[in-house]
Design an enzyme around this catalytic site. Structure first.
Site, mmCIF file in Angstrom:
data_model
loop_
_atom_site.group_PDB
_atom_site.id
_atom_site.type_symbol
_atom_site.label_atom_id
_atom_site.label_comp_id
_atom_site.label_asym_id
_atom_site.label_seq_id
_atom_site.Cartn_x
_atom_site.Cartn_y
_atom_site.Cartn_z
ATOM 1 N N ASP A 257 0.809 -1.213 0.000
ATOM 2 C CA ASP A 257 0.000 0.000 0.000
ATOM 3 C C ASP A 257 0.848 1.271 0.000
ATOM 4 O OD1 ASP A 257 -2.353 1.384 2.449
ATOM 5 O OD2 ASP A 257 -1.873 1.931 0.380
ATOM 6 N N ASP B 179 -1.783 5.653 -5.034
ATOM 7 C CA ASP B 179 -2.141 4.823 -3.893
ATOM 8 C C ASP B 179 -2.545 3.410 -4.328
ATOM 9 O OD1 ASP B 179 -4.539 5.197 -1.132
ATOM 10 O OD2 ASP B 179 -3.067 3.654 -1.630
HETATM 11 C C1 LIG Z 1 -10.081 -2.464 4.392
HETATM 12 N N1 LIG Z 1 -8.868 -2.485 3.588
HETATM 13 C C2 LIG Z 1 -8.452 -3.799 3.081
HETATM 14 C C3 LIG Z 1 -8.155 -1.334 3.269
HETATM 15 C C4 LIG Z 1 -6.918 -1.403 2.632
HETATM 16 C C5 LIG Z 1 -6.237 -0.236 2.296
HETATM 17 C C6 LIG Z 1 -6.814 1.017 2.582
HETATM 18 C C7 LIG Z 1 -6.152 2.282 2.173
HETATM 19 O O1 LIG Z 1 -6.727 3.367 2.302
HETATM 20 N N2 LIG Z 1 -4.931 2.213 1.622
HETATM 21 N N3 LIG Z 1 -4.328 3.351 1.157
HETATM 22 C C8 LIG Z 1 -8.047 1.064 3.213
HETATM 23 C C9 LIG Z 1 -8.722 -0.089 3.566
#
Ligand SMILES: CN(C)c1ccc(C(=O)NN)cc1
Length: 331
Positions: free
Chosen positions: A36, A220
């Site tokens: 991420d 992102d």
């Molecule tokens: C609930 N999950 C799997 C997420 C995974 C990643 C993110 C996110 O904002 N990453 N930049 C949010 C939620």
């Protein structure tokens, strides 16, 4: 030592997220984590996560790793843009992805996770690839896997080659020329507060005229869709019969039978085109004639997000040199 690892879509029907296999500890425990670039915490489902919050995820058990060390007195707590979150404590342990090993990587073990994490059994945690300034560990912030690995890589870079409904790759330490066509256009990155923030030079809808604009946004990999200014998405969805911005569904929806235009965004003097198929994101529910768009308004977010819908249309270089830059190429 350089490395390469798969980015695997967690759902065959639509690209909600991608996971990558990693090993943690001794003997190695294999988990599949969501890499991420929009956050900077490396956290995992663990033996510390309440059973009521674990639903099929693999877990990391530090007590079964001879190289795990508790980072005493340290905790973490993170809230993501979609309202999901998690919190817990911290260990250091050996961490390997695609052949790249960091000994003594901060691994944040979850003591609480929100329901949207519990409900996605294929995601066993996240690997933050944003700048370490965003790390939430208290009282001492920890370095990301990339920051720790950088000095051992041939070049301080990682690349993202995400794909539509197919397995892609993350490469660490090198740029694979076979993964893109033409030239890579590098743009400056604003590292404050810690996202890969760059400025796109404008956009075009389908075969229409290019509109020069400065669109500041973050790259992102952890966000499924792409969120852009209202004026941009209004001009896009205005070209689609039956498209509406639905309060009920929480964004632009359209008849699944509609023909969508592509969307082109500027990267310096070059540009990247997102095929219409990527923007026809998913049916609202299985078999529904109503589809949800992959291009949505950023109005309520306060930030423009170039998520997977845009990233998978390109080969993206995250250059961690000083100063950092971000590179875009067609593929
Ligand atoms: C609930 N999950 C799997 C997420 C995974 C990643 C993110 C996110 O904002 N990453 N930049 C949010 C939620």
């Amino acid at each position: 030592e350089n490395g390469s690892a798969a980015a695997i879509p967690i759902d065959p029907r639509f690209d909600i997220a991608y996971v990558t296999p990693v090993t943690i500890g001794t003997p190695p425990q294999t988990l599949y984590l969501d890499f991420d670039t929009g956050s900077s915490d490396l956290w995992v489902f663990s033996s510390h996560t309440p059973e009521s919050q674990v639903r099929g995820q693999r877990i990391y058990s530090p007590e079964k790793s001879s190289t795990a060390k508790l980072l005493a007195g340290h905790t973490w707590s993170i809230l993501y843009g979609d309202g999901s979150g998690s919190l817990g404590n911290v260990y250091t342990d050996n961490f390997t992805v695609g052949g790249v090993t960091v000994t003594s990587q901060a691994v944040q073990t979850a003591q609480q996770v929100s329901y949207s994490f519990t409900s996605q059994s294929e995601i066993h945690g996240l690997v933050g690839l944003g700048f370490s300034t965003l790390n939430t560990v208290f009282p001492n912030g920890q370095l990301t896997f990339f920051d720790n690995a950088k000095s051992t890589l041939d070049s301080p870079v990682f690349t993202a080659d995400l794909k539509w409904k197919k397995e892609g790759t993350y490469d660490f330490g090198f740029i694979d020329e076979t993964k893109y066509t033409g030239e890579i256009t590098y743009l400056p990155v604003q590292t404050d507060p810690g996202y890969w923030t760059f400025t796109s030079s404008g956009y075009a809808v389908g075969d229409g005229a290019f509109h020069p604009a400065s669109i500041v946004g973050i790259a992102d990999t952890g966000t499924s869709l792409t969120y852009l200014p209202a004026e941009v998405v209004t001009s896009y969805w205005g070209q689609v019969d039956g498209a509406v911005d639905s309060d009920y569904y929480g964004g632009y929806v359209f008849p699944c039978s509609s023909k969508l235009p592509s969307f082109t965004f500027g990267v310096g003097p070059a540009n990247i085109t997102i095929p219409a198929s990527y923007i026809n994101y998913a049916q609202i529910t299985e078999g529904s004639p109503v589809c949800f768009g992959g291009l949505q308004s950023s109005s309520w977010l306060g930030v423009n997000i170039w998520g997977d819908v845009a990233l998978k249309a390109a080969f993206v270089v995250f250059n961690g040199a000083n100063p950092p830059t971000i590179g875009w190429a067609k593929k």
